[in-house]
Design an enzyme around this catalytic site. Structure first.
Site, PDB file in Angstrom:
ATOM      1  N   GLU A  24     -10.614   6.613 -16.824  1.00 34.19           N
ATOM      2  CA  GLU A  24     -11.390   8.000 -17.407  1.00 34.19           C
ATOM      3  C   GLU A  24     -12.858   7.831 -17.292  1.00 34.19           C
ATOM      4  O   GLU A  24     -13.620   8.678 -17.089  1.00 34.19           O
ATOM      5  CB  GLU A  24     -10.726   8.515 -18.852  1.00 34.19           C
ATOM      6  CG  GLU A  24     -11.379   9.931 -19.159  1.00 34.19           C
ATOM      7  CD  GLU A  24     -10.752  10.377 -20.421  1.00 34.19           C
ATOM      8  OE1 GLU A  24      -9.703   9.863 -20.890  1.00 34.19           O
ATOM      9  OE2 GLU A  24     -11.511  11.288 -20.960  1.00 34.19           O
ATOM     10  N   ASP A 153      -2.191   1.989 -34.814  1.00 35.69           N
ATOM     11  CA  ASP A 153      -2.837   0.711 -34.032  1.00 35.69           C
ATOM     12  C   ASP A 153      -2.710  -0.660 -35.021  1.00 35.69           C
ATOM     13  O   ASP A 153      -2.681  -1.353 -34.289  1.00 35.69           O
ATOM     14  CB  ASP A 153      -4.342   1.144 -33.966  1.00 35.69           C
ATOM     15  CG  ASP A 153      -4.504   2.066 -32.823  1.00 35.69           C
ATOM     16  OD1 ASP A 153      -3.573   2.608 -32.119  1.00 35.69           O
ATOM     17  OD2 ASP A 153      -5.604   2.360 -32.328  1.00 35.69           O
ATOM     18  N   ALA A 169      -1.873   7.770 -29.824  1.00 37.16           N
ATOM     19  CA  ALA A 169      -1.574   8.633 -30.887  1.00 37.16           C
ATOM     20  C   ALA A 169      -0.186   9.075 -30.927  1.00 37.16           C
ATOM     21  O   ALA A 169      -0.023   9.071 -32.314  1.00 37.16           O
ATOM     22  CB  ALA A 169      -2.797   9.967 -30.675  1.00 37.16           C
TER      23      ALA A 169
HETATM   24  C1  LIG Z   1     -11.698   4.964 -26.398  1.00 37.05           C
HETATM   25  C2  LIG Z   1     -10.403   5.294 -26.558  1.00 37.05           C
HETATM   26  C3  LIG Z   1      -9.666   6.444 -25.997  1.00 37.05           C
HETATM   27  C4  LIG Z   1      -8.415   6.563 -26.673  1.00 37.05           C
HETATM   28  N1  LIG Z   1      -7.816   7.681 -25.804  1.00 37.05           N
HETATM   29  C5  LIG Z   1      -6.521   8.219 -26.238  1.00 37.05           C
HETATM   30  C6  LIG Z   1      -5.793   9.241 -25.663  1.00 37.05           C
HETATM   31  O1  LIG Z   1      -6.391   9.937 -24.581  1.00 37.05           O
HETATM   32  N2  LIG Z   1      -4.631   9.392 -26.061  1.00 37.05           N
HETATM   33  C7  LIG Z   1      -3.935   8.811 -26.889  1.00 37.05           C
HETATM   34  O2  LIG Z   1      -2.832   9.081 -27.354  1.00 37.05           O
HETATM   35  N3  LIG Z   1      -4.568   7.795 -27.518  1.00 37.05           N
HETATM   36  C8  LIG Z   1      -5.811   7.311 -27.169  1.00 37.05           C
HETATM   37  N4  LIG Z   1      -6.356   6.326 -27.992  1.00 37.05           N
HETATM   38  C9  LIG Z   1      -5.883   5.855 -28.948  1.00 37.05           C
HETATM   39  C10 LIG Z   1      -5.742   6.356 -30.300  1.00 37.05           C
HETATM   40  O3  LIG Z   1      -6.984   6.867 -30.741  1.00 37.05           O
HETATM   41  C11 LIG Z   1      -5.147   5.649 -31.432  1.00 37.05           C
HETATM   42  O4  LIG Z   1      -3.983   4.977 -30.989  1.00 37.05           O
HETATM   43  C12 LIG Z   1      -4.721   6.384 -32.717  1.00 37.05           C
HETATM   44  O5  LIG Z   1      -5.972   6.888 -33.233  1.00 37.05           O
HETATM   45  C13 LIG Z   1      -4.244   5.367 -33.646  1.00 37.05           C
HETATM   46  O6  LIG Z   1      -4.173   6.070 -34.904  1.00 37.05           O
HETATM   47  P1  LIG Z   1      -4.436   5.185 -36.244  1.00 37.05           P
HETATM   48  O7  LIG Z   1      -4.100   6.177 -37.420  1.00 37.05           O
HETATM   49  O8  LIG Z   1      -3.527   3.984 -36.337  1.00 37.05           O
HETATM   50  O9  LIG Z   1      -5.889   4.790 -36.395  1.00 37.05           O
HETATM   51  P2  LIG Z   1      -7.546   5.543 -36.159  1.00 37.05           P
HETATM   52  O10 LIG Z   1      -7.134   6.690 -35.538  1.00 37.05           O
HETATM   53  O11 LIG Z   1      -8.123   4.092 -35.644  1.00 37.05           O
HETATM   54  O12 LIG Z   1      -7.380   5.721 -37.751  1.00 37.05           O
HETATM   55  C14 LIG Z   1      -7.675   4.682 -38.739  1.00 37.05           C
HETATM   56  C15 LIG Z   1      -9.001   5.254 -39.809  1.00 37.05           C
HETATM   57  O13 LIG Z   1      -8.947   4.356 -40.780  1.00 37.05           O
HETATM   58  C16 LIG Z   1     -10.400   4.164 -41.152  1.00 37.05           C
HETATM   59  N5  LIG Z   1     -10.432   2.753 -41.752  1.00 37.05           N
HETATM   60  C17 LIG Z   1     -10.599   1.617 -40.969  1.00 37.05           C
HETATM   61  N6  LIG Z   1     -10.763   0.689 -42.157  1.00 37.05           N
HETATM   62  C18 LIG Z   1     -10.788   1.275 -43.362  1.00 37.05           C
HETATM   63  C19 LIG Z   1     -11.120   0.789 -44.646  1.00 37.05           C
HETATM   64  N7  LIG Z   1     -11.311  -0.382 -44.704  1.00 37.05           N
HETATM   65  N8  LIG Z   1     -10.983   1.671 -45.480  1.00 37.05           N
HETATM   66  C20 LIG Z   1     -10.764   3.141 -45.144  1.00 37.05           C
HETATM   67  N9  LIG Z   1     -10.574   3.808 -44.016  1.00 37.05           N
HETATM   68  C21 LIG Z   1     -10.649   2.768 -42.940  1.00 37.05           C
HETATM   69  C22 LIG Z   1     -10.997   4.402 -39.754  1.00 37.05           C
HETATM   70  O14 LIG Z   1     -12.409   4.723 -39.839  1.00 37.05           O
HETATM   71  C23 LIG Z   1     -10.246   5.340 -39.136  1.00 37.05           C
HETATM   72  O15 LIG Z   1     -10.761   6.730 -39.513  1.00 37.05           O
HETATM   73  C24 LIG Z   1      -7.748   6.039 -27.427  1.00 37.05           C
HETATM   74  C25 LIG Z   1      -8.561   5.129 -28.101  1.00 37.05           C
HETATM   75  C26 LIG Z   1      -9.622   4.832 -27.936  1.00 37.05           C
HETATM   76  C27 LIG Z   1     -10.548   3.400 -28.383  1.00 37.05           C
END
Ligand SMILES: Cc1cc2nc3c(=O)[nH]c(=O)nc-3n(C[C@H](O)[C@H](O)[C@H](O)COP(=O)(O)OP(=O)(O)OC[C@H]3O[C@@H](n4cnc5c(N)ncnc54)[C@H](O)[C@@H]3O)c2cc1C
Length: 300
Positions: A24, A153, A169
């Site tokens: 992308e 993640d 996601a």
């Molecule tokens: C560049 C990029 C592009 C992507 N594109 C896509 C896509 O097109 N489609 C798709 O499905 N997925 C995509 N992903 C992957 C997707 O963003 C993740 O798989 C998804 O967001 C995972 O959700 P999560 O809740 O595990 O983590 P996150 O969404 O990362 O949420 C974790 C949260 O915890 C917070 N946090 C971290 N440490 C602490 C702490 N110590 N105390 C409090 N809060 C904290 C962070 O700030 C964050 O807000 C992409 C990822 C990246 C990096």
């Protein structure tokens, strides 16, 4: 900029990793260089920018079927992106990279080859799996700690075929629903739900202005249709009608006008005062990604 070698290096962009992010980003950079910014500079021609997508594996978008990968590669090449396959990057330094033993001079190296999980495993004092993720039990709890769950993640979960679930996601969302249900069943003293199983409802990846690929198992789409579908899906998952409308209108505007928020005005006004090119002096120069050599371990 009189030095053609330096100019060439500053206009070379290397994207490491041809997963969805790298593909992308390569498409977006090609669009910026060849359309959006193409007439914005007097002393450089952004159309001469070299954009290389460097991948250790034998094809782009390895998570997709081969036919869709091949389509993505052709689309990128048509957009002017050089795709280097079977080329693991061994070193990144201020001069560029060394890929498969060959040095490529570049001032811009963009890492698209994966992310490291937040150090949840360290906080919990449990061993890590690939990418620093926590290897969890089939119910997404930490082994030996039924009261602790790790999802999204930060969790390392393998599918029945042994492959780890991707960090995307939909995986995080389904895991969230699963653990919420599991906790609710515990609180209400109901039967425990069966182990977590990820339901893959299809995968989409966008390549550029009119190109995307979509894999829904038996149904596979490429080109315009997949691209429109990609847009609809991403707007649909936004929260609230107002957000959806705002994003939709912004996208339509950007698509029609080729406009993107690509211009930056920085505080470097001294060169402007000295009579340098007013357009270029306001823009930040490309910077080296890292000052020291970065020795990369071979891909497992
Ligand atoms: C560049 C990029 C592009 C992507 N594109 C896509 C896509 O097109 N489609 C798709 O499905 N997925 C995509 N992903 C992957 C997707 O963003 C993740 O798989 C998804 O967001 C995972 O959700 P999560 O809740 O595990 O983590 P996150 O969404 O990362 O949420 C974790 C949260 O915890 C917070 N946090 C971290 N440490 C602490 C702490 N110590 N105390 C409090 N809060 C904290 C962070 O700030 C964050 O807000 C992409 C990822 C990246 C990096």
């Amino acid at each position: 900029m009189p030095d053609p070698v330096l100019r060439h290096r500053l206009l070379t962009f290397i994207l490491v990793g041809a997963g969805p992010t790298g593909v992308e980003m390569a498409g977006a950079l090609a669009e910026l260089a060849h359309s959006t910014l193409s007439r914005d500079f007097r002393h450089i021609n952004p159309r001469t920018a070299r954009i290389l997508l460097v991948e250790a594996g034998s094809r782009v978008l390895t998570g997709f079927p081969e036919k869709l990968s091949a389509f993505a590669r052709r689309s990128l090449e048509r957009m002017g992106v050089e795709v280097l396959l079977d080329s693991p990057i061994e070193v990144i330094d201020e001069h560029g990279v060394i890929a498969k033993g060959e040095r490529i001079e570049a001032s811009n190296v963009i890492w698209c080859a994966g992310v490291e999980a937040t150090p949840v495993a360290r906080w919990l004092g449990v061993p890590t799996a690939r990418g620093g993720r926590v290897r969890v039990a089939p119910d997404l709890s930490v082994p030996g700690h039924p009261e602790i769950f790790v999802i999204g993640d930060a969790a390392f979960v393998t599918q029945p075929d042994g492959e780890p679930l991707p960090g995307v996601a939909p995986v995080a969302k389904q895991q969230g629903y699963y653990v919420a249900g599991l906790i609710a069943s515990r609180v209400r003293d109901r039967e425990k739900p069966p182990p977590f199983r990820y339901k893959d409802e299809g995968t989409l990846a966008t390549i550029g202005r009119h190109a995307a690929i979509a894999d829904f198992g038996r149904v596979k789409l490429t080109g315009w249709v997949a691209w429109v579908l990609w847009g609809i899906v991403h707007i649909f998952f936004l929260i609230g009608f107002r957000n959806r409308m705002a994003v939709f209108l912004n996208w339509v505007w950007a698509w029609v006008t080729y406009g993107r928020g690509a211009r930056l005005i920085t505080g470097e006004m001294t060169t402007l005062a000295q009579g340098a090119d007013s357009t270029e002096s306001k823009r930040p120069g490309p910077t080296s990604p890292c000052g020291t050599n970065l020795e990369l371990p071979p891909k497992p």
